[in-house]
Design a protein around this motif. Sequence first.
Motif, PDB file in Angstrom:
ATOM      1  N   MET A   1       5.514  25.563 -32.314  1.00  0.00           N
ATOM      2  CA  MET A   1       4.131  25.134 -32.112  1.00  0.00           C
ATOM      3  C   MET A   1       3.537  25.896 -30.945  1.00  0.00           C
ATOM      4  O   MET A   1       4.213  26.188 -29.976  1.00  0.00           O
ATOM      5  N   ARG A   2       2.301  26.232 -31.096  1.00  0.00           N
ATOM      6  CA  ARG A   2       1.640  27.001 -30.052  1.00  0.00           C
ATOM      7  C   ARG A   2       0.362  26.274 -29.689  1.00  0.00           C
ATOM      8  O   ARG A   2      -0.734  26.674 -29.993  1.00  0.00           O
ATOM      9  N   ARG A   3       0.553  25.149 -29.021  1.00  0.00           N
ATOM     10  CA  ARG A   3      -0.567  24.267 -28.731  1.00  0.00           C
ATOM     11  C   ARG A   3      -1.067  24.565 -27.326  1.00  0.00           C
ATOM     12  O   ARG A   3      -0.346  24.488 -26.362  1.00  0.00           O
ATOM     13  N   ASP A 331      12.555  29.170 -34.946  1.00  0.00           N
ATOM     14  CA  ASP A 331      12.726  29.791 -33.623  1.00  0.00           C
ATOM     15  C   ASP A 331      12.106  28.929 -32.533  1.00  0.00           C
ATOM     16  O   ASP A 331      11.241  28.088 -32.787  1.00  0.00           O
ATOM     17  N   HIS A 332      12.569  29.171 -31.301  1.00  0.00           N
ATOM     18  CA  HIS A 332      11.877  28.629 -30.140  1.00  0.00           C
ATOM     19  C   HIS A 332      11.798  29.747 -29.097  1.00  0.00           C
ATOM     20  O   HIS A 332      11.931  30.915 -29.455  1.00  0.00           O
ATOM     21  N   VAL A 333      11.593  29.422 -27.837  1.00  0.00           N
ATOM     22  CA  VAL A 333      11.267  30.482 -26.877  1.00  0.00           C
ATOM     23  C   VAL A 333      12.465  30.981 -26.063  1.00  0.00           C
ATOM     24  O   VAL A 333      12.309  31.809 -25.177  1.00  0.00           O
ATOM     25  N   LEU A 349      12.013  19.051 -30.139  1.00  0.00           N
ATOM     26  CA  LEU A 349      10.865  18.684 -30.966  1.00  0.00           C
ATOM     27  C   LEU A 349      10.244  19.925 -31.611  1.00  0.00           C
ATOM     28  O   LEU A 349       9.794  19.896 -32.748  1.00  0.00           O
ATOM     29  N   ASP A 350      10.182  21.004 -30.835  1.00  0.00           N
ATOM     30  CA  ASP A 350       9.524  22.261 -31.226  1.00  0.00           C
ATOM     31  C   ASP A 350      10.575  23.299 -31.508  1.00  0.00           C
ATOM     32  O   ASP A 350      10.941  24.066 -30.639  1.00  0.00           O
ATOM     33  N   ASN A 351      11.163  23.442 -32.658  1.00  0.00           N
ATOM     34  CA  ASN A 351      10.793  22.716 -33.861  1.00  0.00           C
ATOM     35  C   ASN A 351      12.059  22.369 -34.622  1.00  0.00           C
ATOM     36  O   ASN A 351      12.080  22.371 -35.833  1.00  0.00           O
ATOM     37  N   ALA A 383      10.172  33.617 -35.538  1.00  0.00           N
ATOM     38  CA  ALA A 383       9.143  34.251 -34.693  1.00  0.00           C
ATOM     39  C   ALA A 383       7.771  33.586 -34.763  1.00  0.00           C
ATOM     40  O   ALA A 383       6.763  34.259 -34.577  1.00  0.00           O
ATOM     41  N   GLU A 384       7.742  32.276 -35.008  1.00  0.00           N
ATOM     42  CA  GLU A 384       6.464  31.567 -34.899  1.00  0.00           C
ATOM     43  C   GLU A 384       5.947  31.666 -33.478  1.00  0.00           C
ATOM     44  O   GLU A 384       4.753  31.907 -33.239  1.00  0.00           O
ATOM     45  N   GLU A 385       6.862  31.516 -32.536  1.00  0.00           N
ATOM     46  CA  GLU A 385       6.466  31.524 -31.122  1.00  0.00           C
ATOM     47  C   GLU A 385       5.989  32.900 -30.662  1.00  0.00           C
ATOM     48  O   GLU A 385       5.431  33.029 -29.584  1.00  0.00           O
ATOM     49  N   LYS A 386       6.236  33.935 -31.467  1.00  0.00           N
ATOM     50  CA  LYS A 386       5.767  35.285 -31.122  1.00  0.00           C
ATOM     51  C   LYS A 386       4.461  35.606 -31.831  1.00  0.00           C
ATOM     52  O   LYS A 386       4.023  36.759 -31.840  1.00  0.00           O
ATOM     53  N   ARG A 499       6.950  18.609 -20.734  1.00  0.00           N
ATOM     54  CA  ARG A 499       8.156  19.139 -21.364  1.00  0.00           C
ATOM     55  C   ARG A 499       7.913  20.130 -22.493  1.00  0.00           C
ATOM     56  O   ARG A 499       8.819  20.881 -22.862  1.00  0.00           O
ATOM     57  N   TYR A 500       6.704  20.147 -23.055  1.00  0.00           N
ATOM     58  CA  TYR A 500       6.381  21.090 -24.124  1.00  0.00           C
ATOM     59  C   TYR A 500       6.561  22.539 -23.628  1.00  0.00           C
ATOM     60  O   TYR A 500       6.076  22.886 -22.565  1.00  0.00           O
ATOM     61  N   HIS A 501       7.303  23.341 -24.387  1.00  0.00           N
ATOM     62  CA  HIS A 501       7.624  24.721 -23.993  1.00  0.00           C
ATOM     63  C   HIS A 501       8.283  24.792 -22.617  1.00  0.00           C
ATOM     64  O   HIS A 501       8.036  25.715 -21.837  1.00  0.00           O
ATOM     65  N   GLN A 502       9.098  23.792 -22.344  1.00  0.00           N
ATOM     66  CA  GLN A 502       9.840  23.713 -21.085  1.00  0.00           C
ATOM     67  C   GLN A 502      11.300  23.387 -21.432  1.00  0.00           C
ATOM     68  O   GLN A 502      11.585  22.919 -22.533  1.00  0.00           O
TER      69      GLN A 502
HETATM   70 ZN   LIG Z   1       6.162  26.151 -29.617  1.00  0.00          ZN
END
Ligand SMILES: [Zn+2]
Length: 559
Positions: A1-3, A331-333, A349-351, A383-386, A499-502
């Motif tokens: 997710m890229r919120r 994928d994640h980061v 959660l992501d994802n 590569a959603e996060e990319k 916590r999102y993207h953490q």
């Molecule tokens: Zn994300």
Amino acid sequence: MRRIALLSLAFALAACQKATPPSAPSPAPLKETYDASASADARRIEADVRFLADDLLEGREAGTRGYDLASLYVAQRFRAMGLAPAGDDGSYFQTVPMLRGVRQADGNALVILRDGHERALRFRDEFLPGINVNEAQASVEAPAVFVGQGVHAPELQHDDFAGVDVKGKIAVLFNGAPAKFDNDRRAFYSSRATKAGELIRRGAVGMIEVQSDDEQARSPWQRRADNWQTPGMRLRGADGKGIDSWPQLRVYAMASAASADALLSAGGHTASQLFQDLRDGKLRAFDLPGTLRLASHTAITPVDSRNVVARIDGADPKLNSEHVVFSAHLDHVGVGAAVNGDAIYNGALDNALGIAVMLEAANRLAHEKEPTKRSLLFVAVTAEEKGLLGAEWFARNPTVPAESLVANVNMDMPMLLAPTSDVVPIGLEHSTLQPLVQQASKEIGVSLSKDPAPEEVVFVRSDQYAFIRAGVPAVYLDGGYTGVGGDAKAVQDAFLKERYHQPGDDLSQPIQWPDAARLAKLNARIGRLIADAPQRPQWNPGDFFGEKFGKPAAPAKAP
Ligand SMILES: [Zn+2]
């Protein structure tokens, strides 16, 4: 997710915002628990999330061993459920070729040459070049022109380029699109891809996005500076070059709000006045005096990742050549700046959760007595996060005929952190999927709630957008916020903030497994209703996305 906040949308391609220290202390070491009373479906989802979000998977960044292990796991889960491989050459995998770019510490420049003076902005503190996968060492010097937000929307009588010519020049602009636009158009015109396309059409040779003071307040420059080494990726074409990587813009760069005065104060203009004009919707283009010199230094390496694709055959001899596509990003980061001693960005959660929900939906559909009429495709994308790259690759090069894709049901970061009784359907207003989603939610006994933040336009923020751009109607179900005995919305807001993207998006989260099982049931039911409907879904007449990307649907083949 890229919120992300709407106005900072354009930064998403370049930087995952993952270095803000959370306000809570780091979670206690994980204790493995076992709930003997859990239902079988909830337990399967929990098992998948516990594997995929484990530290051993190292945050599943595309192009890493952690991601490859995750994709191997998903493929074998498909096999165990009896889904047929539907990737390349009879396998479960579709190779996604990409280029990875990593900024280098030296050889970057943003120099303002004006009135015989030279002012060099400081790399990281004041500017960052975008990830350049076209040239390891790129540079350009040219006159510059300020073009507002760089938006040309003739259908809304809006033209930020009025009165100026950008041919052969470096365009300097603000992020976002005018607040007077409706949410769909604002999202479309805010995207860096839309802007770069417009600049290239007009012959620009470079681009600088200047952060506004409002953006700085919401998303401090320092976060980007801290993550300057985060790799960026683009799809790689057969010629080895980046796809959608805008080589005509020799260098693009981002500049901090604090450096806006140095760039923009000229000819009676000041940065603070332009920030005010941005808020008031009154920006006007003007030529900047002198020239700008831009340079970027990037380490570029080819890297392959893979989507995982599986199929359940439909039973109707006419309709089974068509496919309903379920998707979720795997994928994640990856591993990043440590927060409280934890550098693994697990993405529970992501994802991992979205993937687990999709696997359970597949499991349900694989075990139903009656097969569906149309066929079902399940794609775990990379590569959603990319920048939605795996989904984009699949939508451009599907492993089944492109015209056979009738709809996309996407799952991304359901925020199931407190018990709820509802879900938030995203994108219902655009197509004939609406009555089917309504029927499914009624049957399952889940209420549908309104999108609490329509201005974020999450419809364009996850993998479904790759399908939408290929003309395929799509829907995705976000977790609900109507709490059962608690304030679910407050828990979600805290997650997004802290916590999102953490590293904190990990297995210590209080994930509501029974709600996840219900979501899987609902997604499976929606997929089934689409697959069994006499007509394939259509965009609504006059819909923005339908008109922009939709093709007249080919009817199912006559007998
Ligand atoms: Zn994300």
